[in-house]
Design a protein around this motif. Structure first.
Motif, PDB file in Angstrom:
ATOM      1  N   VAL A 119       0.867  -1.188   0.000  1.00 27.88           N
ATOM      2  CA  VAL A 119       0.000   0.000   0.000  1.00 27.88           C
ATOM      3  C   VAL A 119       0.898   1.231   0.000  1.00 27.88           C
ATOM      4  O   VAL A 119       1.914   1.262   0.710  1.00 27.88           O
ATOM      5  CB  VAL A 119      -0.934   0.025   1.231  1.00 27.88           C
ATOM      6  N   ALA A 120       0.542   2.230  -0.790  1.00 26.30           N
ATOM      7  CA  ALA A 120       1.360   3.436  -0.860  1.00 26.30           C
ATOM      8  C   ALA A 120       0.460   4.668  -0.887  1.00 26.30           C
ATOM      9  O   ALA A 120      -0.681   4.611  -1.357  1.00 26.30           O
ATOM     10  CB  ALA A 120       2.258   3.413  -2.093  1.00 26.30           C
ATOM     11  N   ARG A 121       0.978   5.768  -0.359  1.00 25.93           N
ATOM     12  CA  ARG A 121       0.266   7.057  -0.380  1.00 25.93           C
ATOM     13  C   ARG A 121       1.009   8.009  -1.310  1.00 25.93           C
ATOM     14  O   ARG A 121       2.224   8.123  -1.265  1.00 25.93           O
ATOM     15  CB  ARG A 121       0.149   7.644   1.020  1.00 25.93           C
ATOM     16  N   TYR A 122       0.229   8.681  -2.133  1.00 26.88           N
ATOM     17  CA  TYR A 122       0.773   9.663  -3.065  1.00 26.88           C
ATOM     18  C   TYR A 122       0.076  10.997  -2.853  1.00 26.88           C
ATOM     19  O   TYR A 122      -1.042  11.055  -2.314  1.00 26.88           O
ATOM     20  CB  TYR A 122       0.585   9.191  -4.513  1.00 26.88           C
ATOM     21  N   VAL A 123       0.732  12.054  -3.287  1.00 24.54           N
ATOM     22  CA  VAL A 123       0.170  13.399  -3.191  1.00 24.54           C
ATOM     23  C   VAL A 123       0.248  14.045  -4.568  1.00 24.54           C
ATOM     24  O   VAL A 123       1.323  14.058  -5.188  1.00 24.54           O
ATOM     25  CB  VAL A 123       0.915  14.263  -2.157  1.00 24.54           C
ATOM     26  N   SER A 124      -0.867  14.552  -5.027  1.00 29.27           N
ATOM     27  CA  SER A 124      -0.918  15.224  -6.317  1.00 29.27           C
ATOM     28  C   SER A 124      -1.124  16.722  -6.107  1.00 29.27           C
ATOM     29  O   SER A 124      -1.947  17.137  -5.282  1.00 29.27           O
ATOM     30  CB  SER A 124      -2.065  14.660  -7.168  1.00 29.27           C
ATOM     31  N   VAL A 125      -0.389  17.520  -6.849  1.00 25.14           N
ATOM     32  CA  VAL A 125      -0.531  18.979  -6.821  1.00 25.14           C
ATOM     33  C   VAL A 125      -0.808  19.433  -8.250  1.00 25.14           C
ATOM     34  O   VAL A 125       0.037  19.301  -9.135  1.00 25.14           O
ATOM     35  CB  VAL A 125       0.737  19.664  -6.279  1.00 25.14           C
ATOM     36  N   VAL A 126      -2.004  19.952  -8.473  1.00 26.43           N
ATOM     37  CA  VAL A 126      -2.408  20.381  -9.820  1.00 26.43           C
ATOM     38  C   VAL A 126      -2.990  21.788  -9.754  1.00 26.43           C
ATOM     39  O   VAL A 126      -3.541  22.204  -8.728  1.00 26.43           O
ATOM     40  CB  VAL A 126      -3.432  19.420 -10.441  1.00 26.43           C
ATOM     41  N   SER A 127      -2.864  22.495 -10.858  1.00 27.47           N
ATOM     42  CA  SER A 127      -3.410  23.855 -10.959  1.00 27.47           C
ATOM     43  C   SER A 127      -4.152  24.001 -12.270  1.00 27.47           C
ATOM     44  O   SER A 127      -3.772  23.407 -13.287  1.00 27.47           O
ATOM     45  CB  SER A 127      -2.295  24.910 -10.887  1.00 27.47           C
ATOM     46  N   SER A 128      -5.204  24.792 -12.258  1.00 32.58           N
ATOM     47  CA  SER A 128      -5.977  25.090 -13.459  1.00 32.58           C
ATOM     48  C   SER A 128      -6.206  26.598 -13.524  1.00 32.58           C
ATOM     49  O   SER A 128      -6.391  27.263 -12.496  1.00 32.58           O
ATOM     50  CB  SER A 128      -7.328  24.365 -13.451  1.00 32.58           C
ATOM     51  N   ARG A 129      -6.222  27.114 -14.726  1.00 39.01           N
ATOM     52  CA  ARG A 129      -6.378  28.554 -14.920  1.00 39.01           C
ATOM     53  C   ARG A 129      -7.375  28.795 -16.038  1.00 39.01           C
ATOM     54  O   ARG A 129      -7.392  28.082 -17.044  1.00 39.01           O
ATOM     55  CB  ARG A 129      -5.031  29.187 -15.269  1.00 39.01           C
ATOM     56  N   ARG A 130      -8.196  29.803 -15.874  1.00 35.62           N
ATOM     57  CA  ARG A 130      -9.172  30.171 -16.886  1.00 35.62           C
ATOM     58  C   ARG A 130      -9.065  31.673 -17.128  1.00 35.62           C
ATOM     59  O   ARG A 130      -8.992  32.463 -16.186  1.00 35.62           O
ATOM     60  CB  ARG A 130     -10.583  29.797 -16.450  1.00 35.62           C
ATOM     61  N   GLU A 131      -9.079  32.031 -18.425  1.00 34.08           N
ATOM     62  CA  GLU A 131      -8.958  33.444 -18.797  1.00 34.08           C
ATOM     63  C   GLU A 131     -10.110  33.866 -19.701  1.00 34.08           C
ATOM     64  O   GLU A 131     -10.685  33.046 -20.417  1.00 34.08           O
ATOM     65  CB  GLU A 131      -7.618  33.684 -19.509  1.00 34.08           C
TER      66      GLU A 131
END
Length: 239
Positions: free
Chosen positions: A65-77
């Motif tokens: 079993v493993a734990r992961y961390v995701s960091v994502v960004s979204s931008r709208r113009e």
């Protein structure tokens, strides 16, 4: 003279008693060996078959079993970048690496009497999850004009969550964690077979487990993950 006579008489009797004891010992030993042959004493194949049935009854094995961390960004113009909104999500999640033991059959277990080796062919590791931890999730964003006049923040959050779940799955299927999971699964199965063999008296028995795809071009993990909405809904019910 009277004492010597009984001594000379007792010696043949003692020798006869020893001979009878040896004959009885040989007879009993032979009888036990015959009984073992007739009534099916423990043999490696029987022990391995019993261990196989016991493992199949477990259904699924989770060796890693493993734990992961995701960091994502979204931008709208809008309007050529005059107004914009940006959101960032930090989402942790746990992934299970499983072996479907129900897929193990008699043909996947073979005993080599010459080398005292039990060969086991394993099904491929399956990835289950991710189980995201919404309580530890963090969302950040800029409070711009676009956020104030539209639902840009909600749209960006939905996009971030979908991307984060996909990223967690991608991390889980990377080469390093897959190698660790496969090795953990291999060791767990080998122990499950070698322990009953040793307990049955086969101390020199060896167990070698390998995956069906090992040595072939097909080494991708099986992905049993669900849609990201299902993942998030389940995480929300646990809060």
């Amino acid at each position: 003279m009277d004492d010597a006579a009984p001594s000379r008489l007792n010696r043949p009797l003692a020798l006869a008693a020893i001979a009878i004891a040896l004959i009885l010992g040989l007879f009993v030993g032979g009888a036990l060996d015959i009984g073992k042959r007739l009534f099916g004493g423990p043999d490696p194949e029987t022990v391995a078959s019993s261990a196989l049935q016991s493992m199949r009854a477990q259904n699924r094995l989770v060796p890693f079993v493993a734990r992961y961390v995701s960091v994502v960004s979204s931008r709208r113009e809008r309007f050529g970048g005059l107004v914009s909104a940006e959101r960032t999500l930090i989402l942790p999640g746990d992934v299970r690496y499983e072996l479907d033991l129900a897929k193990l059959g008699p043909d996947d277990v073979a005993w080599n009497a010459t080398s005292n080796t039990l060969s086991v062919t394993l099904p491929e590791i399956e990835i289950a999850g991710p189980e995201v931890d919404l309580t530890a999730a963090r969302e950040y964003g800029e409070a711009g004009v676009l956020s104030a006049v539209t639902d840009a923040d909600q749209a960006l959050d939905r996009n971030n969550r979908a991307r984060a779940v996909a990223d967690l799955r991608k991390q889980a299927g990377a080469a390093v964690p897959m190698r660790l999971a496969r090795e953990a699964g291999r060791q767990a199965v080998e122990r499950s077979f070698v322990l009953p063999l040793q307990a049955a008296g086969f101390e020199k028995a060896k167990v070698v487990a390998r995956y069906r795809t090992e040595g072939s071009a097909v080494t991708e993990p099986l992905d049993h993950s669900r849609a990201y909405n299902d993942v998030l809904d389940e995480a929300a019910t646990r809060r």
